[in-house]
Design an enzyme around this catalytic site. Structure first.
Site, mmCIF file in Angstrom:
data_model
loop_
_atom_site.group_PDB
_atom_site.id
_atom_site.type_symbol
_atom_site.label_atom_id
_atom_site.label_comp_id
_atom_site.label_asym_id
_atom_site.label_seq_id
_atom_site.Cartn_x
_atom_site.Cartn_y
_atom_site.Cartn_z
ATOM 1 N N ILE A 27 0.724 -1.284 0.054
ATOM 2 C CA ILE A 27 -0.070 -0.113 0.024
ATOM 3 C C ILE A 27 0.750 1.368 -0.019
ATOM 4 O O ILE A 27 0.539 2.196 -0.666
ATOM 5 C CB ILE A 27 -0.953 -0.044 1.423
ATOM 6 C CG1 ILE A 27 -1.627 -1.171 1.187
ATOM 7 C CG2 ILE A 27 -1.900 1.046 1.049
ATOM 8 C CD1 ILE A 27 -2.598 -1.562 2.344
ATOM 9 N N PHE A 40 -11.771 -21.885 3.693
ATOM 10 C CA PHE A 40 -12.258 -22.327 4.863
ATOM 11 C C PHE A 40 -13.712 -21.752 5.557
ATOM 12 O O PHE A 40 -13.730 -20.618 5.574
ATOM 13 C CB PHE A 40 -11.240 -21.621 5.847
ATOM 14 C CG PHE A 40 -9.858 -22.117 5.606
ATOM 15 C CD1 PHE A 40 -9.425 -23.217 6.004
ATOM 16 C CD2 PHE A 40 -8.967 -21.249 4.379
ATOM 17 C CE1 PHE A 40 -8.034 -23.418 5.872
ATOM 18 C CE2 PHE A 40 -7.787 -21.676 4.642
ATOM 19 C CZ PHE A 40 -7.175 -22.776 5.020
ATOM 20 N N ARG A 67 -11.989 -21.484 9.941
ATOM 21 C CA ARG A 67 -10.632 -21.179 10.337
ATOM 22 C C ARG A 67 -10.847 -20.473 11.989
ATOM 23 O O ARG A 67 -11.629 -19.381 11.778
ATOM 24 C CB ARG A 67 -9.465 -20.616 9.440
ATOM 25 C CG ARG A 67 -8.298 -20.786 9.665
ATOM 26 C CD ARG A 67 -7.598 -20.281 8.361
ATOM 27 N NE ARG A 67 -8.368 -18.900 7.816
ATOM 28 C CZ ARG A 67 -7.667 -18.362 6.657
ATOM 29 N NH1 ARG A 67 -6.370 -18.830 6.185
ATOM 30 N NH2 ARG A 67 -8.431 -17.181 6.435
ATOM 31 N N LYS A 73 -2.712 -3.041 16.392
ATOM 32 C CA LYS A 73 -3.299 -1.662 15.576
ATOM 33 C C LYS A 73 -4.245 -0.744 16.440
ATOM 34 O O LYS A 73 -3.899 0.285 16.547
ATOM 35 C CB LYS A 73 -4.047 -2.270 14.495
ATOM 36 C CG LYS A 73 -3.333 -2.765 13.278
ATOM 37 C CD LYS A 73 -2.537 -1.702 12.373
ATOM 38 C CE LYS A 73 -1.287 -2.148 11.987
ATOM 39 N NZ LYS A 73 -0.640 -1.280 11.037
ATOM 40 N N ASP A 103 15.055 1.436 10.919
ATOM 41 C CA ASP A 103 13.841 1.148 11.520
ATOM 42 C C ASP A 103 13.034 1.975 11.921
ATOM 43 O O ASP A 103 13.721 3.207 12.639
ATOM 44 C CB ASP A 103 14.343 0.026 12.763
ATOM 45 C CG ASP A 103 13.288 -0.751 13.208
ATOM 46 O OD1 ASP A 103 13.231 -1.975 12.600
ATOM 47 O OD2 ASP A 103 12.453 -0.256 13.913
ATOM 48 N N TYR A 154 -2.345 -9.072 15.866
ATOM 49 C CA TYR A 154 -2.266 -8.245 15.006
ATOM 50 C C TYR A 154 -3.297 -7.020 15.067
ATOM 51 O O TYR A 154 -2.868 -5.612 15.250
ATOM 52 C CB TYR A 154 -2.254 -8.752 13.689
ATOM 53 C CG TYR A 154 -2.575 -7.630 12.430
ATOM 54 C CD1 TYR A 154 -1.507 -7.010 12.072
ATOM 55 C CD2 TYR A 154 -3.896 -7.396 11.794
ATOM 56 C CE1 TYR A 154 -1.831 -5.780 11.090
ATOM 57 C CE2 TYR A 154 -3.895 -6.658 10.711
ATOM 58 C CZ TYR A 154 -2.891 -5.750 10.362
ATOM 59 O OH TYR A 154 -3.214 -4.754 9.496
ATOM 60 N N ALA A 190 4.603 1.330 8.004
ATOM 61 C CA ALA A 190 5.366 0.301 8.357
ATOM 62 C C ALA A 190 4.926 -0.854 9.409
ATOM 63 O O ALA A 190 4.747 -0.313 10.450
ATOM 64 C CB ALA A 190 6.907 0.601 8.660
ATOM 65 N N SER A 233 -6.580 -0.855 10.764
ATOM 66 C CA SER A 233 -7.207 -1.906 10.087
ATOM 67 C C SER A 233 -8.562 -2.430 10.558
ATOM 68 O O SER A 233 -8.792 -2.096 11.752
ATOM 69 C CB SER A 233 -6.358 -3.067 10.382
ATOM 70 O OG SER A 233 -7.108 -4.425 9.841
ATOM 71 N N GLY A 275 8.956 -5.565 2.314
ATOM 72 C CA GLY A 275 8.843 -4.628 1.057
ATOM 73 C C GLY A 275 9.911 -4.830 -0.019
ATOM 74 O O GLY A 275 10.878 -5.879 0.540
HETATM 75 N N1 NAD Z 1 -2.927 -5.233 3.127
HETATM 76 C C1 NAD Z 1 -4.054 -4.784 3.599
HETATM 77 O O1 NAD Z 1 -5.096 -5.406 3.298
HETATM 78 C C2 NAD Z 1 -4.127 -4.159 4.960
HETATM 79 C C3 NAD Z 1 -5.382 -3.942 5.562
HETATM 80 C C4 NAD Z 1 -5.557 -3.393 6.708
HETATM 81 C C5 NAD Z 1 -4.405 -2.455 7.422
HETATM 82 N N2 NAD Z 1 -3.163 -2.728 6.639
HETATM 83 C C6 NAD Z 1 -1.863 -1.897 7.229
HETATM 84 O O2 NAD Z 1 -1.494 -1.436 6.119
HETATM 85 C C7 NAD Z 1 0.160 -1.442 6.328
HETATM 86 C C8 NAD Z 1 0.902 -1.662 5.010
HETATM 87 O O3 NAD Z 1 0.231 -3.085 4.854
HETATM 88 P P1 NAD Z 1 1.034 -3.624 3.495
HETATM 89 O O4 NAD Z 1 0.205 -4.747 3.128
HETATM 90 O O5 NAD Z 1 1.498 -2.649 2.205
HETATM 91 O O6 NAD Z 1 2.118 -4.506 4.230
HETATM 92 P P2 NAD Z 1 3.640 -4.756 3.282
HETATM 93 O O7 NAD Z 1 4.307 -5.856 4.071
HETATM 94 O O8 NAD Z 1 3.467 -4.900 1.989
HETATM 95 O O9 NAD Z 1 4.521 -3.339 3.803
HETATM 96 C C9 NAD Z 1 5.295 -2.830 5.004
HETATM 97 C C10 NAD Z 1 6.327 -2.190 4.720
HETATM 98 O O10 NAD Z 1 6.950 -1.829 5.867
HETATM 99 C C11 NAD Z 1 8.385 -2.276 6.119
HETATM 100 N N3 NAD Z 1 8.427 -2.436 7.485
HETATM 101 C C12 NAD Z 1 7.915 -3.154 8.453
HETATM 102 N N4 NAD Z 1 8.590 -3.196 9.654
HETATM 103 C C13 NAD Z 1 9.446 -2.102 9.555
HETATM 104 C C14 NAD Z 1 10.166 -1.483 10.528
HETATM 105 N N5 NAD Z 1 10.291 -1.737 11.864
HETATM 106 N N6 NAD Z 1 11.081 -0.541 10.109
HETATM 107 C C15 NAD Z 1 11.068 0.031 8.609
HETATM 108 N N7 NAD Z 1 10.254 -0.750 7.654
HETATM 109 C C16 NAD Z 1 9.438 -1.881 8.031
HETATM 110 C C17 NAD Z 1 8.540 -3.540 5.268
HETATM 111 O O11 NAD Z 1 9.749 -3.671 4.787
HETATM 112 C C18 NAD Z 1 7.260 -3.326 4.092
HETATM 113 O O12 NAD Z 1 8.153 -2.484 2.896
HETATM 114 C C19 NAD Z 1 0.393 -1.986 7.557
HETATM 115 O O13 NAD Z 1 0.466 -1.315 8.674
HETATM 116 C C20 NAD Z 1 -0.860 -3.052 7.590
HETATM 117 O O14 NAD Z 1 -1.016 -3.444 8.987
HETATM 118 C C21 NAD Z 1 -2.881 -3.281 5.580
#
Ligand code: NAD
Length: 326
Positions: A12, A206, A280, A143, A49, A139, A72, A115, A36
């Site tokens: 995202i 599931f 599940r 959040k 980080d 998780y 992140a 989320s 990522g």
């Molecule tokens: N994908 C979904 O459907 C969804 C739904 C609800 C909420 N979210 C939230 O959206 C956000 C992004 O989700 P996504 O699907 O793009 O995930 P993703 O795993 O593709 O992206 C997360 C990014 O954060 C980086 N990262 C994680 N921990 C880190 C740290 N400690 N320091 C530096 N970088 C770090 C990762 O390398 C990655 O690039 C998350 O917070 C997730 O909880 C996603």
């Protein structure tokens, strides 16, 4: 605006960086490339980080950062049940470090990725922001904990904030240059596309005995480009003096798992095998967003339907059968 994007190499985050750039914002990404991908980077990136508050404060001061969008995190709910510490450490402790750094550097605004997992199973659907919070995984709990940190930082002179509670982010960029490359795929649409591509032998469904139209769980899918646009609107809203708030981001429509599978079969032209498994643990029966508030507060509305999500995700997947090049 000069914007810090944490997790900008992720699914995202990368789409949001693209949308911010399109609208003329200046972006600095902070990412550690845990989940990522470097190939998804569309702006300068500092490899650090989010929990390293000194690095965050320095990057913000040096870059004159005014607003931050905080993606992140780890986000596999199933894994979090098995390894809660991994999620509380990265998501909550990481966010505390980030907020300390942003506050020390005088960053004015922050948009948090939250989320629908904060809600869990609800009696009433669609789900409004004031619904009771019953996270069913560490998780979701992580959040909710992050959301609850924000007002305390604001009271202490930190950024004002918007927490966006996303439902199921889906799809890929319209030009198929960015997509969902979680490894392994855990979300239903990317998994179904891997089955259609022949990378998995079958789709595991599931539970088909839920009290829904066809017995399968119901989910609200929102296109990742619509979601990306909501972040830009949220930053504009805060910069324009808007009050801190929590907003759902979904399509407001529910699709059963069977409807999703049918859409994937229809749009890929592949009739794959679906195997029914028992329910599940931790799967809410219905998650469907009430999106009246985000429509009112940000003037946001989804523009892409489920077919567009499946079509764009399929196009990206076909062009990148093994995901992004490393
Ligand atoms: N994908 C979904 O459907 C969804 C739904 C609800 C909420 N979210 C939230 O959206 C956000 C992004 O989700 P996504 O699907 O793009 O995930 P993703 O795993 O593709 O992206 C997360 C990014 O954060 C980086 N990262 C994680 N921990 C880190 C740290 N400690 N320091 C530096 N970088 C770090 C990762 O390398 C990655 O690039 C998350 O917070 C997730 O909880 C996603």
């Amino acid at each position: 605006m000069r914007v810090l994007v944490t997790g900008g190499a992720g699914y995202i985050g990368s789409h949001t960086v693209r949308e911010l750039r399109r609208l003329g914002h200046d972006i600095t990404i902070v990412d550690r490339f845990i989940t990522g991908h470097r190939a998804a980077l569309l702006a300068d990136c500092v490899e650090a980080d989010i929990g390293d508050e000194e690095s965050i404060a320095r990057v913000c001061r040096e870059g004159g950062i005014e607003g931050a969008i905080h993606f992140a995190a780890f986000c596999a709910a199933g894994e979090s049940v098995i390894d809660p510490g991994k999620y509380f450490r990265n998501n909550v402790q990481g966010t505390i470090g980030l907020m300390n750094g942003l506050t020390a550097a005088g960053v004015k605004h922050v948009v948090l990725s939250s989320s629908s997992a904060v809600y869990g199973t609800q009696e009433e659907v669609p789900i409004g922001e004031d619904a009771p919070k019953n996270p069913e995984s560490p998780y979701g709990e992580s959040k909710l904990m992050c959301e609850r940190l924000l007002p305390w930082y604001e009271t202490a002179g930190g950024p004002n904030w918007v927490a966006l509670r996303y439902f199921n982010a889906s799809g890929a960029s319209s030009d198929a240059s960015l997509g969902d490359d979680a490894r392994p795929a855990t979300r239903a649409l990317p998994v179904a596309l891997e089955v259609a591509l022949g990378k998995r032998p079958e789709f595991s469904l599931f539970g088909d005995d839920y009290p829904t139209v066809d017995g399968t769980c119901i989910r609200d899918y929102v296109h990742v480009e619509d979601l990306a646009h909501a972040h830009v609107l949220a930053l504009d809203y805060l910069a324009g003096g808007g009050a801190s708030d929590v907003l759902n981001v979904g399509s407001g429509r529910g699709f059963s798992n069977r409807e999703l599978i049918d859409a994937v079969k229809r749009l890929t032209g592949v009739d794959f095998r679906v195997v029914i498994h028992p329910r599940r643990a931790g799967d809410p029966v219905v998650t469907q967003a009430d999106i009246a508030k985000i429509r009112r507060v940000l003037g946001w509305a989804p523009e892409h339907d489920l077919d567009a999500m499946v079509r764009t995700a399929w196009e990206w997947r076909r062009r990148n059968p093994d995901g992004y090049p490393e």
